[in-house]
Each structure stands twice: as C-alpha cells, then as structure tokens.
Design a protein around this motif. Structure first.
Motif, PDB file in Angstrom:
ATOM      1  N   MET A  36       0.844  -1.194   0.000  1.00  0.00           N
ATOM      2  CA  MET A  36       0.000   0.000   0.000  1.00  0.00           C
ATOM      3  C   MET A  36       0.878   1.244   0.000  1.00  0.00           C
ATOM      4  O   MET A  36       1.997   1.227   0.493  1.00  0.00           O
ATOM      5  CB  MET A  36      -0.908   0.018   1.220  1.00  0.00           C
ATOM      6  CG  MET A  36      -1.946  -1.105   1.251  1.00  0.00           C
ATOM      7  SD  MET A  36      -3.091  -1.081  -0.123  1.00  0.00           S
ATOM      8  CE  MET A  36      -4.268   0.111   0.426  1.00  0.00           C
ATOM      9  N   VAL A  37       0.316   2.302  -0.535  1.00  0.00           N
ATOM     10  CA  VAL A  37       0.986   3.590  -0.619  1.00  0.00           C
ATOM     11  C   VAL A  37       0.104   4.614   0.090  1.00  0.00           C
ATOM     12  O   VAL A  37      -1.118   4.588  -0.072  1.00  0.00           O
ATOM     13  CB  VAL A  37       1.191   3.997  -2.098  1.00  0.00           C
ATOM     14  CG1 VAL A  37       1.802   5.373  -2.206  1.00  0.00           C
ATOM     15  CG2 VAL A  37       2.034   2.961  -2.826  1.00  0.00           C
ATOM     16  N   ARG A  38       0.705   5.482   0.876  1.00  0.00           N
ATOM     17  CA  ARG A  38      -0.065   6.536   1.553  1.00  0.00           C
ATOM     18  C   ARG A  38      -0.013   7.774   0.663  1.00  0.00           C
ATOM     19  O   ARG A  38       1.055   8.317   0.410  1.00  0.00           O
ATOM     20  CB  ARG A  38       0.505   6.830   2.925  1.00  0.00           C
ATOM     21  CG  ARG A  38      -0.321   7.865   3.688  1.00  0.00           C
ATOM     22  CD  ARG A  38       0.173   8.031   5.113  1.00  0.00           C
ATOM     23  NE  ARG A  38      -0.067   6.839   5.898  1.00  0.00           N
ATOM     24  CZ  ARG A  38      -1.191   6.607   6.587  1.00  0.00           C
ATOM     25  NH1 ARG A  38      -2.157   7.477   6.579  1.00  0.00           N
ATOM     26  NH2 ARG A  38      -1.338   5.504   7.271  1.00  0.00           N
ATOM     27  N   ILE A  39      -1.191   8.199   0.172  1.00  0.00           N
ATOM     28  CA  ILE A  39      -1.294   9.380  -0.675  1.00  0.00           C
ATOM     29  C   ILE A  39      -2.160  10.404   0.038  1.00  0.00           C
ATOM     30  O   ILE A  39      -3.339  10.152   0.293  1.00  0.00           O
ATOM     31  CB  ILE A  39      -1.899   9.037  -2.051  1.00  0.00           C
ATOM     32  CG1 ILE A  39      -1.042   7.977  -2.757  1.00  0.00           C
ATOM     33  CG2 ILE A  39      -2.023  10.295  -2.913  1.00  0.00           C
ATOM     34  CD1 ILE A  39      -1.616   7.465  -4.059  1.00  0.00           C
ATOM     35  N   ASN A  40      -1.556  11.534   0.368  1.00  0.00           N
ATOM     36  CA  ASN A  40      -2.248  12.597   1.109  1.00  0.00           C
ATOM     37  C   ASN A  40      -2.974  12.044   2.336  1.00  0.00           C
ATOM     38  O   ASN A  40      -4.120  12.394   2.608  1.00  0.00           O
ATOM     39  CB  ASN A  40      -3.205  13.364   0.203  1.00  0.00           C
ATOM     40  CG  ASN A  40      -2.477  14.211  -0.827  1.00  0.00           C
ATOM     41  OD1 ASN A  40      -1.275  14.408  -0.753  1.00  0.00           O
ATOM     42  ND2 ASN A  40      -3.197  14.710  -1.798  1.00  0.00           N
ATOM     43  N   GLY A  41      -2.299  11.130   3.045  1.00  0.00           N
ATOM     44  CA  GLY A  41      -2.823  10.616   4.297  1.00  0.00           C
ATOM     45  C   GLY A  41      -3.745   9.418   4.187  1.00  0.00           C
ATOM     46  O   GLY A  41      -4.194   8.898   5.199  1.00  0.00           O
ATOM     47  N   LYS A  42      -4.010   8.936   2.967  1.00  0.00           N
ATOM     48  CA  LYS A  42      -4.903   7.786   2.789  1.00  0.00           C
ATOM     49  C   LYS A  42      -4.148   6.626   2.153  1.00  0.00           C
ATOM     50  O   LYS A  42      -3.401   6.813   1.196  1.00  0.00           O
ATOM     51  CB  LYS A  42      -6.088   8.156   1.886  1.00  0.00           C
ATOM     52  CG  LYS A  42      -6.990   9.213   2.480  1.00  0.00           C
ATOM     53  CD  LYS A  42      -8.138   9.508   1.536  1.00  0.00           C
ATOM     54  CE  LYS A  42      -9.015  10.623   2.104  1.00  0.00           C
ATOM     55  NZ  LYS A  42     -10.075  11.001   1.177  1.00  0.00           N
ATOM     56  N   GLU A  76       6.513   2.771  -4.999  1.00  0.00           N
ATOM     57  CA  GLU A  76       6.769   1.464  -4.403  1.00  0.00           C
ATOM     58  C   GLU A  76       5.930   1.272  -3.149  1.00  0.00           C
ATOM     59  O   GLU A  76       5.509   2.242  -2.514  1.00  0.00           O
ATOM     60  CB  GLU A  76       8.251   1.339  -4.057  1.00  0.00           C
ATOM     61  CG  GLU A  76       9.155   1.431  -5.271  1.00  0.00           C
ATOM     62  CD  GLU A  76      10.626   1.384  -4.914  1.00  0.00           C
ATOM     63  OE1 GLU A  76      10.949   1.060  -3.749  1.00  0.00           O
ATOM     64  OE2 GLU A  76      11.440   1.666  -5.792  1.00  0.00           O
ATOM     65  N   ASP A  77       5.706   0.013  -2.815  1.00  0.00           N
ATOM     66  CA  ASP A  77       4.960  -0.321  -1.605  1.00  0.00           C
ATOM     67  C   ASP A  77       5.626   0.348  -0.409  1.00  0.00           C
ATOM     68  O   ASP A  77       6.845   0.293  -0.251  1.00  0.00           O
ATOM     69  CB  ASP A  77       4.939  -1.840  -1.426  1.00  0.00           C
ATOM     70  CG  ASP A  77       3.906  -2.294  -0.428  1.00  0.00           C
ATOM     71  OD1 ASP A  77       2.816  -1.703  -0.385  1.00  0.00           O
ATOM     72  OD2 ASP A  77       4.195  -3.245   0.316  1.00  0.00           O
ATOM     73  N   GLY A  78       4.838   1.032   0.417  1.00  0.00           N
ATOM     74  CA  GLY A  78       5.352   1.708   1.595  1.00  0.00           C
ATOM     75  C   GLY A  78       5.700   3.171   1.376  1.00  0.00           C
ATOM     76  O   GLY A  78       6.012   3.877   2.327  1.00  0.00           O
TER      77      GLY A  78
END
Length: 64
Positions: free
Chosen positions: A1-7, A50-52
């Motif tokens: 998972m990738v955190r994009i703008n807190g999500k 990338e993941d993370g």
C-alpha cells in the motif's frame, strides 16, 4: 500500500504520472513529494511508486 495525502491506496507499481492521471490531477499544476523529497516534474513519468511510499500531492490554485 501507498499513503497518498494521508490515505492508504493501492498504487504500488504505477508511475507518479499514472497516479496523478487516475486521481484527476494535471501534472503541470501540482507538486509531488515522495518520502520527504520533492519529485521534479520531468521525472513524473519515470518514477515508480513502491509499496510503503508516502506521497503528498499539492495542487496550485489561481485566483486574485
């Protein structure tokens, strides 16, 4: 998972340009930070997420 703008989002394996397109951003109107570092606009199509990873996407708004 990738955190994009807190999500948390499933964006691993995509380029930054691809992520921006999917989210409806215009590449010329945003700044992107990846893991604390600003990504140059010229690299949006080359940098794979990338993941993370943690992305912050900031859009510019005009007005007056």
């Amino acid at each position: 998972m990738v955190r994009i703008n807190g999500k948390e989002e499933a964006a691993a394996g995509k380029t930054i340009a691809g992520v921006l397109r999917e989210k409806g951003y215009q590449a010329e109107r945003v700044a992107v930070e990846r893991n604390g570092n600003i990504v140059p606009k010229a690299a949006f199509g080359d940098v794979c997420v990338e993941d993370g990873d943690v992305l912050e996407i900031v859009g510019f708004v005009g007005g007056g």
